[in-house]
Design an enzyme around this catalytic site. Structure first.
Site, PDB file in Angstrom:
ATOM      1  N   ASP A 289       2.056  -3.506   5.627  1.00  0.00           N
ATOM      2  CA  ASP A 289       2.210  -2.222   5.122  1.00  0.00           C
ATOM      3  C   ASP A 289       3.748  -1.831   5.185  1.00  0.00           C
ATOM      4  OD1 ASP A 289       1.708   0.415   4.049  1.00  0.00           O
ATOM      5  OD2 ASP A 289      -0.014   0.687   5.222  1.00  0.00           O
ATOM      6  N   TRP A 290       4.166  -0.616   4.689  1.00  0.00           N
ATOM      7  CA  TRP A 290       5.458   0.022   4.896  1.00  0.00           C
ATOM      8  C   TRP A 290       6.281  -0.049   6.074  1.00  0.00           C
ATOM      9  CZ3 TRP A 290       8.101   2.366   0.490  1.00  0.00           C
ATOM     10  CH2 TRP A 290       9.391   2.995   1.065  1.00  0.00           C
TER      11      TRP A 290
END
Ligand code: BGC
Length: 763
Positions: A289-290
């Protein structure tokens, strides 16, 4: 505008062979594998690491730039994937740099959060799940794939298949609710819709089941928080929708932000490798994820980014979203031998496998001008309206002057008041993750009702009353006056579209701001009220549930909010949505979910558990709050009524051994009758309970469901089967097996209804 030049380098052309591709479920095929091996053999370590680097496009070139020369990075082969480029001209331009100017001409994989539509926005995922209709989601996600792929976006960070039992958590809006069985059915539907029957169909996009895993269990519902999940609960509740997505052929997964039992999901070998690769044999790609890889340092299991990179990579995260930690750290980790080259090659192969499967090497560009035809767009709007209608849940519909308030029966003389801060707001109707939709193209409730009023169907007066989240009350007096002068009030209340979604946890899940007071004022006028609740999570509305005759839970319905609502309110369509999450009475009773365990002292255990174990339905009690949710899982009314009878099983006993050999099953049937005077749709729900097993099992578990559309008076027999998949669970020895015990089976209209048939499970 001219079509983008397609200049495929010779190297790739000679490697290209025409293959008949297996369905999306088959990510690997021998021809691609040969091409992948040939390519990997030519790659430098830097080029390999480049394939594992994923960046948001505006951080390459835009104002949020985090690298000094984005274009040079692409040309060096250091960008495997870009996301957030959403126009064909943009994706083509980036692609040209990769395909024409990089040494190995490897195309970029473009990703985006296509969550509930791209340009055409459908209801939020929680709303879509309320349809209990996976085939609908297959259609909406297929449509979204067509729109996104036309712009060069071939990877969506969807579906979110996190089970969520806590409505304080803002991201409950992005999933299919609290149940693993239903969640798995929707996970499969999203994957089928996005990926189609062939991934190399230019209109297919690769799905990404996220967030792996347990993100929905964040403590207190607080965003990004830690989770404590026993292995049994992980396997019984949180993992199944991911496994369903994998079984359906999902090409990618995203590792979650949260730590599970102290280990960040992005560095969790147990979930990412032991379960996902070794047990499930997943062949696709796992992305982070980011900036989640960099955040491993903050979680506290790495002192620096070098260790974070190694831990994430060796645990099984193949691609780094946005933290550039792999780019910076993996080359030296490989050259020093702390990360084996074989692991690097494996990760690169997974990236290339997805690119080959999508046909990107053959067709790296998309035609310009891009986009769907007017006829296709019209089809999308029709689907958006239909999906919205299916997502609405009628929570209350009490009689006013002898008959249920809804549907409204308009007449030229009827005075309708439309009140509330959400009656005319296009932005809010989209909810979170709005794709590239234009909020100005949302048809609001006010627009739709005004159009009908102009046609003379009724007389309409509109008043705002208050704002969505604030304490304004200067509109109260006029709103009450308008209500007094009307025959019926449609009251549009709820949350703003961005009060749910990522980083939008709420400690208070009542109607925000001054809206509860406005509601009370309007109800006090004595004019019958239809409350339409817009929200991205279930809201706690106990006062409304007692005092408002009709309540429609509308979620955030998307572009066609107004037309869908008008059709349902005026009876041209019937509400048939059912809750996929329990609605709490108050925040204090969270988590409240239907498939919980019994205690030794259930609250109301005066019953005979042998014949009706549901009498002890809600085990947890408070001295200052009623037991159980305000509205239970599976619940929803319609404009007609249904009766369930003749629940039957075709045998009085089953053998656990035969179940485990997978050579037996149980047939269950019931009769459902539409006992009202209108046609309508109900969702027949099959629940089980197992008792006498080595570990306690939930008091009810959903194991089947069927939507039935029945004419007035019509009856239909519904049939289900229960076999090994439905009757197995993770037992005391952590084996997924069926065990001897007693099985109770219900077929009912929600998780609190019905009386069970009983079956013995012998050795
Ligand atoms: C979210 C993901 C999303 C990603 C890319 C993250 O903050 O948690 O769900 O896919 O951003 O936009």
């Amino acid at each position: 505008m001219a079509r983008f030049p397609k200049a495929l380098p010779t190297l790739i052309l000679t490697a290209a062979v025409l293959t008949v591709r297996a369905p999306a479920a088959e990510l690997t095929n021998p021809a691609d594998e040969a091409r992948i091996n040939a390519l990997v053999a030519q790659m430098t370590v830097e080029e390999k690491v480049g394939q594992l680097n994923q960046l948001a496009s505006d951080t390459l070139t835009g104002p949020g730039r985090i690298v000094s020369d984005g274009e040079a990075l692409i040309k060096k082969g250091s960008v495997g994937s870009l996301f957030n480029a959403v126009k064909a001209t943009e994706t083509n331009a980036f692609q040209k740099e990769a395909v024409e100017d990089s040494r190995l001409h490897i195309p970029i994989l473009f990703g985006y959060d296509v969550i509930h539509g791209f340009t055409t926005l459908f209801p939020i995922p929680l709303g879509l799940s309320s349809s209990w209709d996976p085939s609908l989601v297959e259609q909406t996600s297929r449509f979204a794939a067509e729109e996104a792929s036309a712009q060069g976006v071939r990877w969506t960070f969807s579906p979110m298949v996190d089970i969520a039992r806590d409505p304080r958590w803002g991201r409950i809006t992005e999933g299919a609710g609290e149940d693993p069985y239903l969640g798995s059915a929707f996970a499969r539907a999203y994957v089928r819709g996005y990926q189609g029957s062939r991934l190399d169909d230019p209109s297919s996009i690769v799905a990404c089941a996220k967030h792996f895993v347990g993100y929905g269990a964040v403590e207190g519902g607080r965003e990004y928080n830690s989770t404590e999940i026993s292995e049994r609960t992980l396997r019984d509740v949180y993992l199944p929708p991911f496994q369903a997505a994998v079984d359906e052929g999902a090409g990618t997964l995203m590792a979650a932000f949260n730590a599970v039992n102290g280990v960040p999901s992005s560095a969790n070998y147990f979930t990412l490798t032991t379960v996902l690769r070794d047990e499930w044999n997943f062949q696709g790609l796992v992305g982070s994820d980011w900036t989640a890889i960099r955040e491993i340092v903050l979680h506290g299991i790495a002192d620096d980014e070098n260790v974070a990179a190694r831990k994430a990579f060796m645990a099984g995260v193949d691609m780094d979203m946005q933290s550039t930690v792999y780019l910076a750290q993996l080359p030296s980790l490989v050259s020093s031998g702390r990360v084996p080259m074989a692991r690097l090659d494996e990760a690169v192969r997974r990236v290339l496998r997805v690119k080959f499967a999508l046909g990107l090497f053959e067709h790296p560009y998309v035609p310009v001008p891009a986009g769907l035809s007017p006829a296709e767009k019209a089809r999308g709007l029709e689907l958006a309206r239909h999906a919205a209608e299916e997502s609405f849940i009628l929570l209350e519909n009490r009689p006013v002057k002898g008959s249920p308030l809804l549907p409204l029966r308009p007449s030229a003389g009827m005075r309708v008041a439309l009140i509330g801060p959400l009656a005319d707001d296009g932005v809010d109707m989209l909810g979170s993750w709005t794709g590239i939709a234009d909020a100005r193209s949302v048809v609001t409730l006010k627009t739709s009702l005004s159009k009908r009023a102009e046609l003379g169907e009724f007389a309409l007066t509109v008043a705002g009353g208050t704002d969505v989240g604030g304490m304004k009350d200067d509109g109260f007096a006029r709103a009450a006056e308008v209500a007094r002068q009307s025959d019926v009030v449609i009251l549009a209340l709820g949350e703003s579209g961005h009060s749910s979604g990522e980083a939008s946890a709420r400690a208070h899940i009542e109607l925000p701001g001054n809206q509860e007071r406005l509601l009370e004022k309007i109800v006090a006028t004595g004019t019958p009220v239809v409350l339409v609740v817009f929200s991205g999570r279930p809201l706690s509305i106990p006062w409304a549930s007692r005092h408002v005759p009709a309540i429609l839970q509308a979620w955030f319905p998307g572009l066609q909010a107004g037309p869908a609502l008008a059709r349902v309110l005026f009876g041209e369509a019937s509400p048939s949505g059912r809750l996929t999450v329990s609605v709490p009475r108050s925040v204090g009773e969270i988590p409240v979910y239907y498939n919980h365990l019994n205690t030794g002292r259930p609250r109301t255990d005066a019953q005979v558990p042998d014949t009706n174990p549901t009498d002890s339905y809600y085990v947890t009690g408070y001295i200052d709050e009623k037991d159980g949710p305000l509205y239970p899982f599976g619940y929803g009314l319609g404009y007609t009524s249904f009766k369930y009878s003749d629940v039957a099983v075709d045998t009085s006993w089953l053998s656990a051994a035969a179940l485990n050999r997978d050579n037996t099953h149980l047939n269950v049937s019931a009769t459902v009758q539409n006992t009202g005077s209108r046609e309508g749709t109900d969702v027949a729900q099959l629940y089980i309970r197992l008792r006498g097993t080595s570990v306690a099992r939930p008091i009810r578990e959903l194991k089947g469901f069927k939507r039935l559309h029945l004419g007035p008076g019509e009856s239909r027999k519904v049939e289900f089967t229960l076999g090994r998949d439905e009757l197995s669970f993770w037992n005391i020895d952590m084996k997924h097996v069926a065990e001897p015990g007693t099985l109770f089976v219900w077929v009912a209209s929600d998780c609190t209804q019905g009386s069970p048939a009983r079956v013995e499970i012998r050795d």
